[in-house]
Design a protein around this motif. Structure first.
Motif, PDB file in Angstrom:
ATOM      1  N   ALA A  17       0.815  -1.216   0.000  1.00 59.16           N
ATOM      2  CA  ALA A  17       0.000   0.000   0.000  1.00 59.16           C
ATOM      3  C   ALA A  17       0.846   1.262   0.000  1.00 59.16           C
ATOM      4  O   ALA A  17       0.391   2.312  -0.457  1.00 59.16           O
ATOM      5  N   ASP A  18       2.079   1.162   0.490  1.00 60.60           N
ATOM      6  CA  ASP A  18       2.929   2.343   0.573  1.00 60.60           C
ATOM      7  C   ASP A  18       3.941   2.431  -0.575  1.00 60.60           C
ATOM      8  O   ASP A  18       4.948   3.109  -0.479  1.00 60.60           O
ATOM      9  N   ALA A  19       3.633   1.758  -1.685  1.00 61.11           N
ATOM     10  CA  ALA A  19       4.510   1.794  -2.860  1.00 61.11           C
ATOM     11  C   ALA A  19       3.680   1.993  -4.122  1.00 61.11           C
ATOM     12  O   ALA A  19       2.534   1.553  -4.205  1.00 61.11           O
ATOM     13  N   PRO A  20       4.255   2.647  -5.123  1.00 61.67           N
ATOM     14  CA  PRO A  20       3.544   2.802  -6.394  1.00 61.67           C
ATOM     15  C   PRO A  20       3.505   1.468  -7.142  1.00 61.67           C
ATOM     16  O   PRO A  20       4.150   0.498  -6.747  1.00 61.67           O
ATOM     17  N   GLY A  21       2.740   1.412  -8.217  1.00 59.36           N
ATOM     18  CA  GLY A  21       2.734   0.222  -9.065  1.00 59.36           C
ATOM     19  C   GLY A  21       1.426  -0.534  -9.095  1.00 59.36           C
ATOM     20  O   GLY A  21       1.302  -1.532  -9.800  1.00 59.36           O
ATOM     21  N   ALA A  22       0.428  -0.088  -8.335  1.00 59.48           N
ATOM     22  CA  ALA A  22      -0.880  -0.749  -8.346  1.00 59.48           C
ATOM     23  C   ALA A  22      -1.868   0.099  -9.148  1.00 59.48           C
ATOM     24  O   ALA A  22      -1.805   1.327  -9.134  1.00 59.48           O
ATOM     25  N   PHE A  23      -2.780  -0.580  -9.821  1.00 61.86           N
ATOM     26  CA  PHE A  23      -3.818   0.081 -10.617  1.00 61.86           C
ATOM     27  C   PHE A  23      -5.170  -0.463 -10.199  1.00 61.86           C
ATOM     28  O   PHE A  23      -5.308  -1.654  -9.934  1.00 61.86           O
ATOM     29  N   ILE A  24      -6.178   0.416 -10.122  1.00 61.88           N
ATOM     30  CA  ILE A  24      -7.509   0.026  -9.664  1.00 61.88           C
ATOM     31  C   ILE A  24      -8.582   0.578 -10.595  1.00 61.88           C
ATOM     32  O   ILE A  24      -8.362   1.544 -11.310  1.00 61.88           O
ATOM     33  N   CYS A  25      -9.773  -0.048 -10.531  1.00 60.89           N
ATOM     34  CA  CYS A  25     -10.953   0.482 -11.208  1.00 60.89           C
ATOM     35  C   CYS A  25     -11.838   1.120 -10.139  1.00 60.89           C
ATOM     36  O   CYS A  25     -11.484   1.152  -8.969  1.00 60.89           O
ATOM     37  N   SER A  26     -12.998   1.588 -10.512  1.00 55.72           N
ATOM     38  CA  SER A  26     -13.879   2.255  -9.546  1.00 55.72           C
ATOM     39  C   SER A  26     -14.453   1.287  -8.505  1.00 55.72           C
ATOM     40  O   SER A  26     -14.984   1.719  -7.485  1.00 55.72           O
ATOM     41  N   PHE A  27     -14.337  -0.024  -8.737  1.00 61.60           N
ATOM     42  CA  PHE A  27     -14.791  -1.021  -7.769  1.00 61.60           C
ATOM     43  C   PHE A  27     -13.633  -1.545  -6.927  1.00 61.60           C
ATOM     44  O   PHE A  27     -13.789  -2.500  -6.171  1.00 61.60           O
ATOM     45  N   GLU A  28     -12.458  -0.946  -7.078  1.00 64.16           N
ATOM     46  CA  GLU A  28     -11.242  -1.279  -6.345  1.00 64.16           C
ATOM     47  C   GLU A  28     -10.640  -2.627  -6.726  1.00 64.16           C
ATOM     48  O   GLU A  28      -9.840  -3.187  -5.966  1.00 64.16           O
ATOM     49  N   CYS A  29     -11.019  -3.170  -7.887  1.00 65.53           N
ATOM     50  CA  CYS A  29     -10.309  -4.338  -8.406  1.00 65.53           C
ATOM     51  C   CYS A  29      -8.868  -3.865  -8.572  1.00 65.53           C
ATOM     52  O   CYS A  29      -8.627  -2.730  -8.980  1.00 65.53           O
ATOM     53  N   THR A  30      -7.908  -4.715  -8.258  1.00 64.41           N
ATOM     54  CA  THR A  30      -6.514  -4.277  -8.149  1.00 64.41           C
ATOM     55  C   THR A  30      -5.598  -5.126  -9.017  1.00 64.41           C
ATOM     56  O   THR A  30      -5.662  -6.353  -8.990  1.00 64.41           O
ATOM     57  N   PHE A  31      -4.725  -4.442  -9.754  1.00 67.61           N
ATOM     58  CA  PHE A  31      -3.817  -5.106 -10.688  1.00 67.61           C
ATOM     59  C   PHE A  31      -2.443  -4.458 -10.632  1.00 67.61           C
ATOM     60  O   PHE A  31      -2.317  -3.272 -10.334  1.00 67.61           O
ATOM     61  N   CYS A  32      -1.411  -5.225 -10.954  1.00 66.61           N
ATOM     62  CA  CYS A  32      -0.062  -4.680 -11.013  1.00 66.61           C
ATOM     63  C   CYS A  32       0.107  -3.897 -12.313  1.00 66.61           C
ATOM     64  O   CYS A  32      -0.710  -4.001 -13.239  1.00 66.61           O
ATOM     65  N   GLU A  33       1.164  -3.129 -12.386  1.00 66.16           N
ATOM     66  CA  GLU A  33       1.422  -2.297 -13.562  1.00 66.16           C
ATOM     67  C   GLU A  33       1.591  -3.146 -14.821  1.00 66.16           C
ATOM     68  O   GLU A  33       1.095  -2.809 -15.887  1.00 66.16           O
ATOM     69  N   SER A  34       2.266  -4.272 -14.689  1.00 65.23           N
ATOM     70  CA  SER A  34       2.514  -5.142 -15.838  1.00 65.23           C
ATOM     71  C   SER A  34       1.211  -5.698 -16.414  1.00 65.23           C
ATOM     72  O   SER A  34       0.988  -5.649 -17.628  1.00 65.23           O
ATOM     73  N   CYS A  35       0.337  -6.212 -15.570  1.00 65.80           N
ATOM     74  CA  CYS A  35      -0.943  -6.760 -16.042  1.00 65.80           C
ATOM     75  C   CYS A  35      -1.876  -5.654 -16.534  1.00 65.80           C
ATOM     76  O   CYS A  35      -2.494  -5.776 -17.586  1.00 65.80           O
ATOM     77  N   ALA A  36      -1.960  -4.556 -15.778  1.00 67.85           N
ATOM     78  CA  ALA A  36      -2.870  -3.457 -16.138  1.00 67.85           C
ATOM     79  C   ALA A  36      -2.527  -2.870 -17.489  1.00 67.85           C
ATOM     80  O   ALA A  36      -3.409  -2.641 -18.324  1.00 67.85           O
ATOM     81  N   GLY A  37      -1.246  -2.612 -17.719  1.00 64.64           N
ATOM     82  CA  GLY A  37      -0.847  -1.978 -18.972  1.00 64.64           C
ATOM     83  C   GLY A  37      -0.605  -2.962 -20.092  1.00 64.64           C
ATOM     84  O   GLY A  37      -0.674  -2.599 -21.265  1.00 64.64           O
ATOM     85  N   GLY A  38      -0.347  -4.210 -19.747  1.00 65.63           N
ATOM     86  CA  GLY A  38      -0.061  -5.231 -20.750  1.00 65.63           C
ATOM     87  C   GLY A  38      -1.312  -5.941 -21.217  1.00 65.63           C
ATOM     88  O   GLY A  38      -2.093  -5.407 -22.003  1.00 65.63           O
ATOM     89  N   ARG A  39      -1.550  -7.105 -20.677  1.00 68.15           N
ATOM     90  CA  ARG A  39      -2.653  -7.950 -21.150  1.00 68.15           C
ATOM     91  C   ARG A  39      -4.025  -7.313 -21.001  1.00 68.15           C
ATOM     92  O   ARG A  39      -4.941  -7.619 -21.748  1.00 68.15           O
ATOM     93  N   LEU A  40      -4.203  -6.418 -20.022  1.00 79.13           N
ATOM     94  CA  LEU A  40      -5.521  -5.816 -19.793  1.00 79.13           C
ATOM     95  C   LEU A  40      -5.736  -4.521 -20.573  1.00 79.13           C
ATOM     96  O   LEU A  40      -6.867  -4.053 -20.698  1.00 79.13           O
TER      97      LEU A  40
END
Length: 81
Positions: A17-40
């Motif tokens: 929680a205290d580091a960058p690199g997480a991505f969320i949607c408005s429902f707080e589904c949570t993904f890493c930078e690699s998955c969010a920007g890559g396959r998703l």
């Protein structure tokens, strides 16, 4: 207050929680930078909403306002579309 989930729903990599690199949607589904920007491609596979950078919770506040310990991981991985 955000749920601040501890890991990526696709690959289960740790997302402190205290580091960058997480991505969320408005429902707080949570993904890493690699998955969010890559396959998703910046789109949540659960709701179809956009993924944005999750704010970082200052380390000094985690004692009073801890992050979630509940991991949400898709056994089948993330499927796009």
């Amino acid at each position: 207050m955000l749920d601040m989930r501890p890991g990526c729903e696709c690959c289960d990599v740790d997302l402190p929680a205290d580091a960058p690199g997480a991505f969320i949607c408005s429902f707080e589904c949570t993904f890493c930078e690699s998955c969010a920007g890559g396959r998703l491609g910046g789109i949540c596979p659960n709701c179809g909403g956009g993924l944005v950078a999750r704010p970082v919770r200052p380390t000094a506040l985690l004692g009073r306002h801890p992050a979630s310990t509940r991991r949400v991981v898709k056994a089948e991985g993330c499927q796009v579309g």
